[in-house]
Design an enzyme around this catalytic site. Structure first.
Site, short mmCIF file in Angstrom:
data_model
loop_
_atom_site.label_atom_id
_atom_site.label_comp_id
_atom_site.label_asym_id
_atom_site.label_seq_id
_atom_site.Cartn_x
_atom_site.Cartn_y
_atom_site.Cartn_z
N ARG A 32 0.88 -1.18 0.00
CA ARG A 32 0.00 0.00 0.00
C ARG A 32 0.91 1.22 0.00
O ARG A 32 1.69 1.41 0.94
CB ARG A 32 -0.90 -0.01 1.24
N HIS A 63 -7.46 0.95 -6.21
CA HIS A 63 -7.60 0.03 -5.08
C HIS A 63 -8.27 -1.25 -5.60
O HIS A 63 -9.42 -1.55 -5.26
CB HIS A 63 -8.44 0.70 -3.99
N GLN A 72 -10.09 -3.97 -3.31
CA GLN A 72 -11.37 -3.51 -2.77
C GLN A 72 -12.49 -3.80 -3.75
O GLN A 72 -13.55 -4.32 -3.38
CB GLN A 72 -11.29 -2.00 -2.48
N ASP A 78 -17.54 6.78 -0.40
CA ASP A 78 -16.19 6.72 0.17
C ASP A 78 -15.89 8.09 0.78
O ASP A 78 -16.62 9.06 0.51
CB ASP A 78 -15.17 6.39 -0.95
N CYS A 99 -16.42 1.39 1.17
CA CYS A 99 -15.20 0.59 1.36
C CYS A 99 -14.70 0.65 2.80
O CYS A 99 -13.95 -0.24 3.22
CB CYS A 99 -14.13 1.04 0.38
N ARG A 134 -13.25 -8.77 1.66
CA ARG A 134 -11.86 -8.44 1.33
C ARG A 134 -11.00 -9.70 1.45
O ARG A 134 -10.19 -10.01 0.58
CB ARG A 134 -11.33 -7.33 2.25
N1 CP Z 1 -11.09 -0.41 2.73
C1 CP Z 1 -9.79 -0.43 3.11
O1 CP Z 1 -8.86 -0.61 2.32
O2 CP Z 1 -9.61 -0.28 4.46
P1 CP Z 1 -8.23 -0.06 5.22
O3 CP Z 1 -7.71 1.29 4.82
O4 CP Z 1 -8.57 -0.15 6.68
O5 CP Z 1 -7.28 -1.15 4.78
N1 NVA Z 2 -10.21 6.63 -0.98
C1 NVA Z 2 -9.78 6.13 0.31
C2 NVA Z 2 -10.00 4.64 0.38
C3 NVA Z 2 -9.62 4.03 1.70
C4 NVA Z 2 -9.81 2.55 1.73
C5 NVA Z 2 -8.34 6.50 0.56
O1 NVA Z 2 -7.51 6.36 -0.37
O2 NVA Z 2 -8.02 6.94 1.66
#
Ligand code: CP
Ligand code: NVA
Length: 261
Positions: A60, A87, A90, A179, A219, A247
């Site tokens: 990430r 993502h 997701q 989101d 999400c 997930r």
């Molecule tokens: N939805 C998601 O990716 O959650 P986290 O940021 O907690 O991993």
């Molecule tokens: N759009 C959000 C998604 C988190 C799972 C972010 O990037 O923070």
């Protein structure tokens, strides 16, 4: 599996770590202060060193280029656990959740309300390969990346609409999706965005316009009272927790596929 996290996480970290353990593997959490990829050491060196200790890498990161560099230099599969651009894990979990609740993804109407962000880019990627109806309702100036949207539309697989009118967009939706308005890395813009995004909160009124068959998805993490009301997230047609659970199941399948198992 090496799990590189340049940003915080609950779902991604726990679902990958637990999921990989259930498959018989062992996962290492490498947080922002551990390897400091790109700062303490170049991404291409991280990729080649980690490939010698691990069968798979999950990361990430902020810049999307970092995941591309990892994939380029690693000699083991690299899984994208979110970048500023997309993502994908997701959206694979979201597709599974829609199949479980609506019955199928093909032909469903999914209406995303909010920022044209990384989540939207992954929805557009999915809409390029599976036929459904995807609508992104976002404030003017917060549309998804134009090239990404154009490419998805040009694929000619799904009906794709980008609009600035959430009330019109949600009519007849099978799923209304939300989101955060300020993603990780944009938190200093949160206050400004709250003003610009007025009218894009998913509330009871918007869900009523969507109609009785509409499920609510997010999400997570959610900012209740900002992009979604507490009532909508707690309503019986909210499927945010099965969505979060999925997930793990979706990613287990992705890991097995990536490992050729
Ligand atoms: N939805 C998601 O990716 O959650 P986290 O940021 O907690 O991993
Ligand atoms: N759009 C959000 C998604 C988190 C799972 C972010 O990037 O923070």
């Amino acid at each position: 599996m090496a799990m590189i996290f340049a940003k915080p996480s609950m779902r991604t970290r726990v679902s990958f770590e637990t999921g990989f353990y259930l498959l018989g593997g062992h996962a290492l959490y490498l947080g922002p202060d551990d390897i400091q990829m790109g700062k303490r050491e170049e991404t291409r060196d991280v990729a080649r060193v980690l490939s010698r200790y691990n069968d798979i890498i999950m990361a990430r990161v902020f810049a999307h280029q970092d995941i591309l560099d990892l994939a380029k230099y690693a000699t083991v599969p690299v899984i994208n656990g979110l970048t500023d651009f997309n993502h994908p894990c997701q959206i694979m979990a979201d597709a599974l959740t829609i199949i479980e609740h609506v019955g199928q993804l093909e032909g469903t109407k999914v209406v995303y309300v909010g920022d044209g962000n990384n989540i939207v880019h992954s929805w557009l990627a999915l809409a390029s390969v599976v036929p459904f109806h995807f609508v992104c309702a976002c404030p003017r100036g917060f549309e998804p990346d134009a090239r990404t949207a154009k490419r998805a539309i040009k694929a000619g697989v799904s009906k794709i609409e980008i609009t600035n009118d959430p009330k019109e967009a949600v009519k007849g939706a099978d799923v209304v999706y939300s989101d955060v308005w300020a993603s990780m890395g944009q938190k200093e813009e949160a206050e400004y965005r709250r003003k610009v995004f007025q009218g894009f909160q998913v509330d009871e009124e918007l869900m009523k316009l969507a109609g009785p068959k509409a499920y609510f998805m997010h999400c997570l993490p959610a900012e209740r009272g900002i992009e979604v009301t507490d009532g909508v997230i707690e309503a019986p047609n909210s499927i945010v927790f099965p969505q979060a659970e999925n997930r793990m199941h979706a990613q287990n399948a992705i890991m097995l596929h990536a490992l050729g198992l």
